[in-house]
Design a protein around this motif. Structure first.
Motif, PDB file in Angstrom:
ATOM      1  N   ASP A  30      10.627  30.086   3.734  1.00 46.78           N
ATOM      2  CA  ASP A  30      10.863  30.286   5.159  1.00 46.78           C
ATOM      3  C   ASP A  30      12.300  30.673   5.483  1.00 46.78           C
ATOM      4  N   ASP A  31      13.254  30.243   4.664  1.00 46.00           N
ATOM      5  CA  ASP A  31      14.649  30.564   4.916  1.00 46.00           C
ATOM      6  C   ASP A  31      14.895  32.038   4.599  1.00 46.00           C
ATOM      7  N   PRO A  32      15.295  32.847   5.587  1.00 41.35           N
ATOM      8  CA  PRO A  32      15.424  34.289   5.339  1.00 41.35           C
ATOM      9  C   PRO A  32      16.499  34.639   4.320  1.00 41.35           C
ATOM     10  N   TYR A  33      17.615  33.911   4.342  1.00 36.99           N
ATOM     11  CA  TYR A  33      18.684  34.172   3.376  1.00 36.99           C
ATOM     12  C   TYR A  33      18.206  33.891   1.956  1.00 36.99           C
ATOM     13  N   ASP A  34      17.505  32.772   1.762  1.00 33.00           N
ATOM     14  CA  ASP A  34      16.976  32.454   0.437  1.00 33.00           C
ATOM     15  C   ASP A  34      15.939  33.472  -0.003  1.00 33.00           C
ATOM     16  N   TRP A  35      15.094  33.918   0.935  1.00 38.51           N
ATOM     17  CA  TRP A  35      14.111  34.939   0.577  1.00 38.51           C
ATOM     18  C   TRP A  35      14.814  36.200   0.072  1.00 38.51           C
ATOM     19  N   GLY A  36      15.874  36.614   0.752  1.00 41.95           N
ATOM     20  CA  GLY A  36      16.616  37.788   0.303  1.00 41.95           C
ATOM     21  C   GLY A  36      17.216  37.597  -1.069  1.00 41.95           C
ATOM     22  N   ARG A  37      17.761  36.411  -1.326  1.00 42.81           N
ATOM     23  CA  ARG A  37      18.347  36.131  -2.641  1.00 42.81           C
ATOM     24  C   ARG A  37      17.280  36.166  -3.731  1.00 42.81           C
ATOM     25  N   ILE A  38      16.133  35.558  -3.443  1.00 46.62           N
ATOM     26  CA  ILE A  38      15.049  35.505  -4.432  1.00 46.62           C
ATOM     27  C   ILE A  38      14.517  36.902  -4.738  1.00 46.62           C
ATOM     28  N   ALA A  39      14.297  37.687  -3.697  1.00 44.84           N
ATOM     29  CA  ALA A  39      13.746  39.029  -3.895  1.00 44.84           C
ATOM     30  C   ALA A  39      14.710  39.907  -4.696  1.00 44.84           C
ATOM     31  N   ALA A  40      16.008  39.776  -4.425  1.00 43.34           N
ATOM     32  CA  ALA A  40      16.984  40.567  -5.169  1.00 43.34           C
ATOM     33  C   ALA A  40      17.042  40.134  -6.633  1.00 43.34           C
ATOM     34  N   ARG A  87       2.695  25.144  -1.843  1.00 44.06           N
ATOM     35  CA  ARG A  87       2.795  23.892  -1.102  1.00 44.06           C
ATOM     36  C   ARG A  87       3.774  24.035   0.066  1.00 44.06           C
ATOM     37  N   HIS A  88       4.869  24.717  -0.183  1.00 44.36           N
ATOM     38  CA  HIS A  88       5.857  24.966   0.878  1.00 44.36           C
ATOM     39  C   HIS A  88       5.231  25.727   2.035  1.00 44.36           C
ATOM     40  N   LYS A  89       4.457  26.768   1.708  1.00 43.58           N
ATOM     41  CA  LYS A  89       3.823  27.563   2.754  1.00 43.58           C
ATOM     42  C   LYS A  89       2.843  26.726   3.565  1.00 43.58           C
ATOM     43  N   ALA A  90       2.115  25.841   2.897  1.00 40.61           N
ATOM     44  CA  ALA A  90       1.087  25.052   3.577  1.00 40.61           C
ATOM     45  C   ALA A  90       1.661  23.893   4.380  1.00 40.61           C
ATOM     46  N   THR A  91       2.763  23.320   3.910  1.00 40.63           N
ATOM     47  CA  THR A  91       3.248  22.078   4.514  1.00 40.63           C
ATOM     48  C   THR A  91       4.643  22.169   5.130  1.00 40.63           C
ATOM     49  N   GLY A  92       5.429  23.176   4.728  1.00 41.43           N
ATOM     50  CA  GLY A  92       6.804  23.268   5.184  1.00 41.43           C
ATOM     51  C   GLY A  92       7.776  22.478   4.341  1.00 41.43           C
ATOM     52  N   GLU A  93       7.272  21.709   3.371  1.00 36.17           N
ATOM     53  CA  GLU A  93       8.153  20.944   2.498  1.00 36.17           C
ATOM     54  C   GLU A  93       9.006  21.901   1.664  1.00 36.17           C
ATOM     55  N   MET A  96       7.025  41.045  24.196  1.00 32.12           N
ATOM     56  CA  MET A  96       7.876  39.848  24.146  1.00 32.12           C
ATOM     57  C   MET A  96       8.109  39.469  22.684  1.00 32.12           C
ATOM     58  N   THR A  97       9.359  39.204  22.312  1.00 31.70           N
ATOM     59  CA  THR A  97       9.682  38.819  20.947  1.00 31.70           C
ATOM     60  C   THR A  97       9.415  37.336  20.737  1.00 31.70           C
ATOM     61  N   VAL A  98       8.719  37.016  19.683  1.00 34.78           N
ATOM     62  CA  VAL A  98       8.433  35.637  19.321  1.00 34.78           C
ATOM     63  C   VAL A  98       9.420  35.200  18.256  1.00 34.78           C
ATOM     64  N   ILE A  99      10.114  34.098  18.472  1.00 35.81           N
ATOM     65  CA  ILE A  99      11.044  33.582  17.475  1.00 35.81           C
ATOM     66  C   ILE A  99      10.251  32.793  16.446  1.00 35.81           C
ATOM     67  N   ALA A 100      10.206  33.302  15.254  1.00 33.25           N
ATOM     68  CA  ALA A 100       9.393  32.675  14.206  1.00 33.25           C
ATOM     69  C   ALA A 100      10.223  31.653  13.448  1.00 33.25           C
ATOM     70  N   GLU A 101       9.732  30.449  13.340  1.00 32.12           N
ATOM     71  CA  GLU A 101      10.425  29.428  12.575  1.00 32.12           C
ATOM     72  C   GLU A 101      10.036  29.467  11.100  1.00 32.12           C
ATOM     73  N   ARG A 102       8.857  30.006  10.799  1.00 31.17           N
ATOM     74  CA  ARG A 102       8.366  29.953   9.426  1.00 31.17           C
ATOM     75  C   ARG A 102       7.912  31.334   8.976  1.00 31.17           C
ATOM     76  N   LEU A 103       8.762  32.003   8.200  1.00 30.64           N
ATOM     77  CA  LEU A 103       8.458  33.347   7.742  1.00 30.64           C
ATOM     78  C   LEU A 103       7.189  33.408   6.910  1.00 30.64           C
ATOM     79  N   THR A 104       6.936  32.367   6.118  1.00 34.61           N
ATOM     80  CA  THR A 104       5.775  32.414   5.224  1.00 34.61           C
ATOM     81  C   THR A 104       4.457  32.476   5.990  1.00 34.61           C
ATOM     82  N   GLN A 105       4.457  32.116   7.263  1.00 35.39           N
ATOM     83  CA  GLN A 105       3.222  32.176   8.043  1.00 35.39           C
ATOM     84  C   GLN A 105       2.858  33.611   8.432  1.00 35.39           C
ATOM     85  N   TYR A 106       3.773  34.539   8.182  1.00 35.21           N
ATOM     86  CA  TYR A 106       3.519  35.946   8.480  1.00 35.21           C
ATOM     87  C   TYR A 106       3.111  36.724   7.224  1.00 35.21           C
ATOM     88  N   ALA A 107       2.850  36.006   6.142  1.00 32.04           N
ATOM     89  CA  ALA A 107       2.508  36.650   4.876  1.00 32.04           C
ATOM     90  C   ALA A 107       1.135  36.197   4.409  1.00 32.04           C
TER      91      ALA A 107
END
Length: 333
Positions: free
Chosen positions: A78-88, A191-197, A1-12
């Motif tokens: 957590d935002d996937p688009y922003d993560w892609g921009r940052i990594a690039a 802080r973002h990873k811990a709180t979502g802020e 079953m696929t889990v829809i993840a709201e917070r990508l940073t929780q998988y890191a």
């Protein structure tokens, strides 16, 4: 079953460049692996010897040199688009840090295909594509693997003038030190990873290209630079000072920080990577009267940080200078 993840940073296990192997451990691994014995014609202009940001190879019969690098990491936001921009932007920075111009990149994607939906992966790739387009860099496919932990980045190829490179071993006493982005994204990301802020100022800093800063440094005649990423300002500055045979003096009051960075340190949002950075440089540093908060910020593990240039760069603050080698490689004042 696929889990829809709201917070990508929780998988890191660690975010962005803070997930790097600690600098001391990495140096032990690569010790003795220089390529000089296999380069009798001297075509490898920048390699493993001094820990520069990218490899540079002279092309026989051409006025240009080829620049090659790769960089990828776990989710930093957590935002996937922003993560892609940052990594690039972070991967492209290695080319700018040696004075090069990126030409083509390929994606590097690791994805837990049974856990995270591919719609998120598509957004990550879209973010990387948009930043590469902004840099005038082609993206020609890439490579993907099924991995329990999501990771993304790019391998980038560029070109540079072999006679006008930015290296970390060409610093000299008397040169000022210029920093082109403020510090603090590491503690804000933690802080973002811990709180979502969400911290838009950190995202803006991480997605900003180092293209203009690199061009300005070259235009001002600079020949020595590095970028500030996972090893923190002090870690990368130590490598520059060691490679150049000088001591680097940092004026802690002149270093710029992002809004909220000091509060994040005071509230305890300091990554393990930042503490390892500080432990690594401490033996090589005279901290003077700098307090623990300042030390941690100077060692903060940056993701897609700015350039640290030995020379003045118009529009950016001077944070110190290089002096003849003293007892310590780094002095904080």
């Amino acid at each position: 079953m696929t889990v829809i993840a709201e917070r990508l940073t929780q998988y890191a296990h660690g975010g962005g460049c803070a997930c790097k192997i600690p600098p001391g451990e990495l140096e032990d691994v690569v010790a003795g692996l220089t390529a000089a014995p296999r380069d009798p014609n001297g075509e490898l202009l920048v390699g493993l010897d001094t820990g520069d940001d990218a490899a540079v190879v002279r092309m026989p019969g051409s006025p240009d040199a080829v620049v090659a690098t790769a960089d990828f990491f776990t989710p930093v936001v957590d935002d996937p688009y922003d993560w892609g921009r940052i990594a690039a932007a972070n991967a492209l920075s290695d080319v700018y840090a040696v004075g090069g111009r990126p030409l083509v990149a390929v994606n590097l994607l690791a994805w837990p295909r049974d856990v995270l939906p591919f719609d998120l992966a598509r957004e990550v790739l879209r973010g990387g594509l948009d930043v590469a387009a902004l840099a005038g860099c082609h993206v020609g496919g890439g490579h993907s693997v099924d991995d329990p932990e999501p990771k993304y980045g790019m391998a980038v190829t560029g070109v540079a003038d072999p006679d006008r490179l930015l290296r970390n071993d060409t610093g000299a006493p008397g040169l000022p030190l210029t920093l082109t982005k403020p510090l603090g994204v590491g503690v804000l990301n933690n802080r973002h990873k811990a709180t979502g802020e969400v911290f838009p100022q950190a995202v803006a800093a991480m997605t900003a290209l180092n293209r203009d800063a690199s061009a300005a440094a070259l235009g001002a005649g600079a020949r020595c630079a590095t970028d500030v990423t996972g090893f923190g300002l002090l870690g990368h500055l130590y490598k520059l000072a060691r490679a150049s045979g000088v001591t680097a003096v940092v004026d802690a009051t002149a270093v710029p920080y992002l809004d909220g960075a000091r509060a994040a340190v005071r509230d305890g949002f300091v990554s393990g990577g930042t503490r390892r950075n500080l432990d690594w440089v401490a033996v090589h540093t005279d901290f003077g009267a700098a307090d623990e908060e300042t030390r941690l910020l100077l060692a903060d593990a940056q993701t897609s940080g700015g350039l640290l240039v030995a020379g003045e760069v118009p529009g950016h603050p001077v944070i110190g200078e290089l002096v003849p080698r003293a007892e310590h490689a780094l002095l904080v004042r």
